[in-house]
Structure formats: C-alpha cells, structure tokens
Design a protein around this motif. Structure first.
Motif, PDB file in Angstrom:
ATOM      1  N   GLU A   1       0.697  -1.292   0.287  1.00 57.08           N
ATOM      2  CA  GLU A   1      -0.134  -0.309  -0.142  1.00 57.08           C
ATOM      3  C   GLU A   1       0.456   0.536  -0.135  1.00 57.08           C
ATOM      4  N   HIS A   2       1.779   1.116   0.683  1.00 59.39           N
ATOM      5  CA  HIS A   2       2.964   2.771   0.605  1.00 59.39           C
ATOM      6  C   HIS A   2       4.092   2.309   0.538  1.00 59.39           C
ATOM      7  N   GLU A   3       4.583   0.919  -0.373  1.00 60.81           N
ATOM      8  CA  GLU A   3       5.805   0.738  -0.707  1.00 60.81           C
ATOM      9  C   GLU A   3       6.416   0.749  -1.968  1.00 60.81           C
ATOM     10  N   ALA A   4       7.224   1.233  -2.062  1.00 59.16           N
ATOM     11  CA  ALA A   4       7.997   1.086  -3.997  1.00 59.16           C
ATOM     12  C   ALA A   4       8.789   0.956  -4.084  1.00 59.16           C
ATOM     13  N   LEU A   5       9.897  -0.058  -5.401  1.00 63.81           N
ATOM     14  CA  LEU A   5      11.066  -0.130  -5.293  1.00 63.81           C
ATOM     15  C   LEU A   5      11.089   0.673  -6.880  1.00 63.81           C
ATOM     16  N   ALA A   6      12.055   2.303  -6.452  1.00 63.81           N
ATOM     17  CA  ALA A   6      11.772   2.898  -7.664  1.00 63.81           C
ATOM     18  C   ALA A   6      13.225   3.401  -8.235  1.00 63.81           C
ATOM     19  N   GLN A   7      12.989   3.487  -9.113  1.00 63.15           N
ATOM     20  CA  GLN A   7      14.405   4.378  -9.525  1.00 63.15           C
ATOM     21  C   GLN A   7      14.463   5.632  -9.746  1.00 63.15           C
ATOM     22  N   VAL A   8      16.104   6.025  -8.669  1.00 63.05           N
ATOM     23  CA  VAL A   8      16.051   7.414  -8.733  1.00 63.05           C
ATOM     24  C   VAL A   8      16.733   8.313  -8.914  1.00 63.05           C
ATOM     25  N   ARG A   9      16.501   8.817  -9.501  1.00 62.74           N
ATOM     26  CA  ARG A   9      16.864  10.366 -10.879  1.00 62.74           C
ATOM     27  C   ARG A   9      17.620  11.579  -9.491  1.00 62.74           C
ATOM     28  N   ALA A  10      18.647  12.381 -10.170  1.00 62.80           N
ATOM     29  CA  ALA A  10      19.372  12.913  -9.225  1.00 62.80           C
ATOM     30  C   ALA A  10      20.936  12.798  -9.225  1.00 62.80           C
ATOM     31  N   SER A  11      21.620  14.693  -8.380  1.00 64.97           N
ATOM     32  CA  SER A  11      22.862  14.700  -8.399  1.00 64.97           C
ATOM     33  C   SER A  11      23.461  13.250  -8.111  1.00 64.97           C
ATOM     34  N   LYS A  12      23.001  12.957  -7.017  1.00 67.94           N
ATOM     35  CA  LYS A  12      24.009  12.204  -6.295  1.00 67.94           C
ATOM     36  C   LYS A  12      22.756  11.218  -5.181  1.00 67.94           C
ATOM     37  N   PRO A  13      22.924   9.581  -5.790  1.00 68.32           N
ATOM     38  CA  PRO A  13      22.037   9.013  -5.412  1.00 68.32           C
ATOM     39  C   PRO A  13      21.774   9.380  -3.377  1.00 68.32           C
ATOM     40  N   PRO A  14      20.009   8.912  -3.539  1.00 68.32           N
ATOM     41  CA  PRO A  14      20.130   9.242  -1.731  1.00 68.32           C
ATOM     42  C   PRO A  14      20.480   7.847  -0.749  1.00 68.32           C
ATOM     43  N   ARG A  15      20.846   8.636   0.254  1.00 71.50           N
ATOM     44  CA  ARG A  15      21.392   8.004   1.590  1.00 71.50           C
ATOM     45  C   ARG A  15      20.334   7.287   1.967  1.00 71.50           C
ATOM     46  N   GLU A  16      20.151   5.216   2.705  1.00 72.57           N
ATOM     47  CA  GLU A  16      19.362   4.813   3.077  1.00 72.57           C
ATOM     48  C   GLU A  16      18.992   5.461   4.402  1.00 72.57           C
ATOM     49  N   GLY A  17      17.500   6.203   4.430  1.00 73.21           N
ATOM     50  CA  GLY A  17      17.206   6.422   5.639  1.00 73.21           C
ATOM     51  C   GLY A  17      16.731   8.135   5.135  1.00 73.21           C
ATOM     52  N   SER A  18      17.379   8.663   3.851  1.00 69.29           N
ATOM     53  CA  SER A  18      17.255  10.073   3.960  1.00 69.29           C
ATOM     54  C   SER A  18      15.759  10.650   3.217  1.00 69.29           C
ATOM     55  N   GLU A  19      15.584  11.952   3.311  1.00 79.45           N
ATOM     56  CA  GLU A  19      13.664  11.735   2.975  1.00 79.45           C
ATOM     57  C   GLU A  19      13.618  12.623   2.038  1.00 79.45           C
ATOM     58  N   LEU A  20      12.549  12.344   0.449  1.00 80.34           N
ATOM     59  CA  LEU A  20      12.113  12.785  -0.617  1.00 80.34           C
ATOM     60  C   LEU A  20      10.783  13.506  -0.243  1.00 80.34           C
ATOM     61  N   VAL A  21      10.883  14.761  -0.925  1.00 81.24           N
ATOM     62  CA  VAL A  21       9.513  15.001  -0.573  1.00 81.24           C
ATOM     63  C   VAL A  21       9.770  15.469  -2.256  1.00 81.24           C
ATOM     64  N   LEU A  22       8.030  14.718  -2.853  1.00 82.84           N
ATOM     65  CA  LEU A  22       7.595  14.320  -4.303  1.00 82.84           C
ATOM     66  C   LEU A  22       6.521  15.158  -4.402  1.00 82.84           C
ATOM     67  N   ALA A  23       6.438  15.502  -5.388  1.00 85.56           N
ATOM     68  CA  ALA A  23       4.746  16.166  -6.266  1.00 85.56           C
ATOM     69  C   ALA A  23       4.763  17.134  -5.041  1.00 85.56           C
ATOM     70  N   GLY A  24       5.413  18.284  -4.383  1.00 85.98           N
ATOM     71  CA  GLY A  24       5.399  19.077  -3.775  1.00 85.98           C
ATOM     72  C   GLY A  24       4.848  18.318  -2.515  1.00 85.98           C
ATOM     73  N   GLU A  25       4.620  18.739  -1.501  1.00 85.43           N
ATOM     74  CA  GLU A  25       3.566  17.759  -0.512  1.00 85.43           C
ATOM     75  C   GLU A  25       4.094  15.822   0.003  1.00 85.43           C
ATOM     76  N   ILE A  26       4.752  14.896  -1.067  1.00 86.01           N
ATOM     77  CA  ILE A  26       4.531  13.928  -0.446  1.00 86.01           C
ATOM     78  C   ILE A  26       5.263  13.734  -0.235  1.00 86.01           C
ATOM     79  N   PRO A  27       6.032  13.297   1.231  1.00 83.46           N
ATOM     80  CA  PRO A  27       7.922  12.583   1.973  1.00 83.46           C
ATOM     81  C   PRO A  27       7.660  11.058   1.921  1.00 83.46           C
ATOM     82  N   ALA A  28       9.284  11.111   0.885  1.00 81.59           N
ATOM     83  CA  ALA A  28       8.821   9.748   0.803  1.00 81.59           C
ATOM     84  C   ALA A  28      10.583   9.154   1.522  1.00 81.59           C
TER      85      ALA A  28
END
Length: 343
Positions: free
Chosen positions: A88-115
């Motif tokens: 319901e709340h987990e996914a496997l995903a490709q993440v494009r960024a200048s540097k790969p995100p670290r385990e435990g770090s947080e993303l904010v997607l679509a302006g409001e959704i934390p992941a």
C-alpha cells in the motif's frame, strides 16, 4: 551471440513521437519466418489474417502514472520512476538525482508527499511513502504517464488515453504493452466475427525493458524480472485452440514471454510467478505460433526475441524493408505480424 549482431541503422525521423490518428490506423508488415515472404498491409487487414479457431492472447496490464518529481529534503531535484508497487505504501523505484540518496534520507515528491529511502537494491531504491492514500491512488493523483525515453514531448491528455490499451484492467505496468495499442473495440469485435477466440493474461512491464544491453557477449546479460499471472481460463483457451487446430497468436512480446515462461517445464500452467526469461535465437518455442508486435530498438532484448521467433535473417531483411518503406518505429509506431520460423 553478440550484441553487434542486432544493430541496424534507424533514421531518427522514423521514431514515432505521436500515435496514429486512430488506434487501428497504423500499417502492418506481415512476415513469414519460414519463407521470408513479406507483405505491406494496413492494421485494418488483421481480421483477414486469422481463421476460425485461432486464439489471440492479450496482456491486460494497466500502465500507472509512475513518474514523480520532487526534491531531497536536504536539497536537490529528484525524479522517481516507480518500477514496482510492493504494498500500500512501499515501492521499488529508480531515483534520478545529482547524487544517489542515502538510506534513511527523505524525499518530498509532487510538492507535498514525503517518502523515506529504506534501502538500495541494485539499481533501484526501496521507498516508503507517507501518505494516507494507497500508492496506486497517490500515483493516479500526482504522477505522470511514464512515456519511453525516446518520446521527446511531455506527457499530455492524449498520452493518458493512447498510451493505454482499451482492455487494460490490472494496474502495475510502467510501460505499455505496445502491440495492444493498435486495438479498438471495433477491431476486437471484427476478430471475434472472423471466428477467433480471445484470452487474457497479466504481465506488469517494468522500466527495465528500456535498459540498454551493456554486454557484447550476450551470454553474460541478465534480464530484469517481471511479474506475471496466467488465469486457468487462458490455459483452457490455449488447449481448446490446439485441439481444434487453431493457432496461438501472442499480442506483444510481453504476452509471449509470459506464455513461454509458464511453459518452461513442458506444458502451460496457470498461476502467478516472476520471469527473467531471455529469449535468443535458438530458443524452442512451446506455446506461441504467431506474434503481433511493434518495431523495436537496435541492440534491444526485444529485437533479439523477435529474431528468435522469426529468424535472424528474415527479421534483418524485414527491418531493412521497414526502414526503406518508412514504417514508424517503437511504442507509437506501426505493427508487424510474424509467423514463427521453426516448426
């Protein structure tokens, strides 16, 4: 087999950027793998190429709006492409960024959704989305249609409608089973009136289908995994077709992979599983006699699959003919019906 065996020259202008005016308005190249004979047709001619008792099998996967844009909580833009919904709340995903995100770090997607980044798994990241809505609902509200990398425009309303088959019903794919994009309800009805039966299975197409093959020695290439399910009624439909002398036509390479993967132990079996079946010339097909497909990328595993099905030289000549005759290539392009080379 070498990767360079599956290269060919493709003028950039033949890569279709938009779909045909209507779904069934594309062209159709008919190839007999046994004789090498080719015929230039229209997709509207397809019912004339089936006979009573034939079976067409379709992939009913539904493309999800798998692309999300956002930023790292710490700063920096990110683009997330969901590869597979895990719950319901987990996914496997490709993440494009200048540097790969670290385990435990947080993303904010679509302006409001934390992941939260839970872990890295090979080239993918396991993400947990912190939103009340389930992941399919979240993606439908905030995601973008994940058009292939060779389509250069941003997805719009037309793509939301046309980069989806008319019979799509099981959400989970991040790429369309593109051979099915040519069918509308009128075509499906014409095929039934011609005496053909239809059946369905599900294979969720992953983003790995667009990943380039990096090994020149193809024996070293490892295919990505994709989930599939074959209902008992589809197995029964195949058995009925065989009993009455009908031919099994797979609509798309994804349908073919699912059917052949489910028959690797001899007979076709119903149920759900995962497959990383890599089909190269020399493979012995157990289920499918005819394949409807689009024209594929140079050096791609899909081109290798159709070369296994129709024969290396017949496919090579057919692709050269398609370029010469200005067929439209790839997801929004024209179609090809291939008669299997081997008995």
């Amino acid at each position: 087999m070498r990767l360079s065996d599956f290269d060919f020259y493709l003028p950039r202008e033949l890569i279709a950027q938009r779909p045909a005016a209507t779904r069934s308005a594309s062209r159709l190249l008919h190839l007999d793998g046994k004789t090498g004979a080719m015929h230039d047709l229209q997709f509207q001619d397809l019912p004339q190429l089936v006979r009573p008792g034939d079976l067409l099998v379709f992939n009913d996967t539904r493309v999800i709006k798998a692309r999300l844009r956002g930023r790292k909580r710490s700063g920096g833009q990110v683009e997330v492409l969901v590869e597979r919904v895990l719950g319901e709340h987990e996914a496997l995903a490709q993440v494009r960024a200048s540097k790969p995100p670290r385990e435990g770090s947080e993303l904010v997607l679509a302006g409001e959704i934390p992941a939260t980044v839970l872990a890295r798994e090979g080239t993918f990241f396991r993400l947990r989305f912190h939103d009340e809505a389930d992941l399919f609902t979240l993606l439908e509200r905030h995601g973008e249609v994940p058009l292939p990398p060779y389509i250069e425009h941003a997805p719009g309303a037309e793509d939301e409608r046309r980069y989806q088959t008319v019979y799509a019903r099981t959400p989970g794919a991040v790429a369309a089973p593109t051979a099915g994009l040519h069918f509308d309800e009128a075509m499906l009805e014409r095929l039934r009136q011609a005496g053909a039966e239809t059946a369905f299975l599900t294979l969720h197409v992953g983003a790995g289908t667009f990943q380039p093959v990096r090994e020149e020695d193809l024996s070293r290439h490892v295919m990505h995994h994709e989930w599939y399910r074959i209902p008992e009624e589809t197995v029964a439909a195949v058995e009925r077709a065989r009993a009455r002398g009908g031919r099994v036509l797979a609509v798309g390479t994804t349908t073919l992979r699912a059917l052949e993967a489910a028959a690797t132990r001899g007979s076709l079996r119903p149920g759900a599983d995962e497959t990383n079946l890599f089909i190269l010339p020399g493979y012995r097909f157990r289920v499918v006699e005819r394949l409807l497909t689009n024209f594929h990328l140079p050096k791609s595993t899909l081109l290798m699959l159709v070369s296994a099905f129709g024969g290396i030289e017949p496919i090579r000549r057919a692709y050269a003919h398609a370029v010469e005759q200005r067929y439209r290539f790839f997801s929004y392009g024209d179609a090809m019906l291939i008669e299997r080379q081997q008995d």
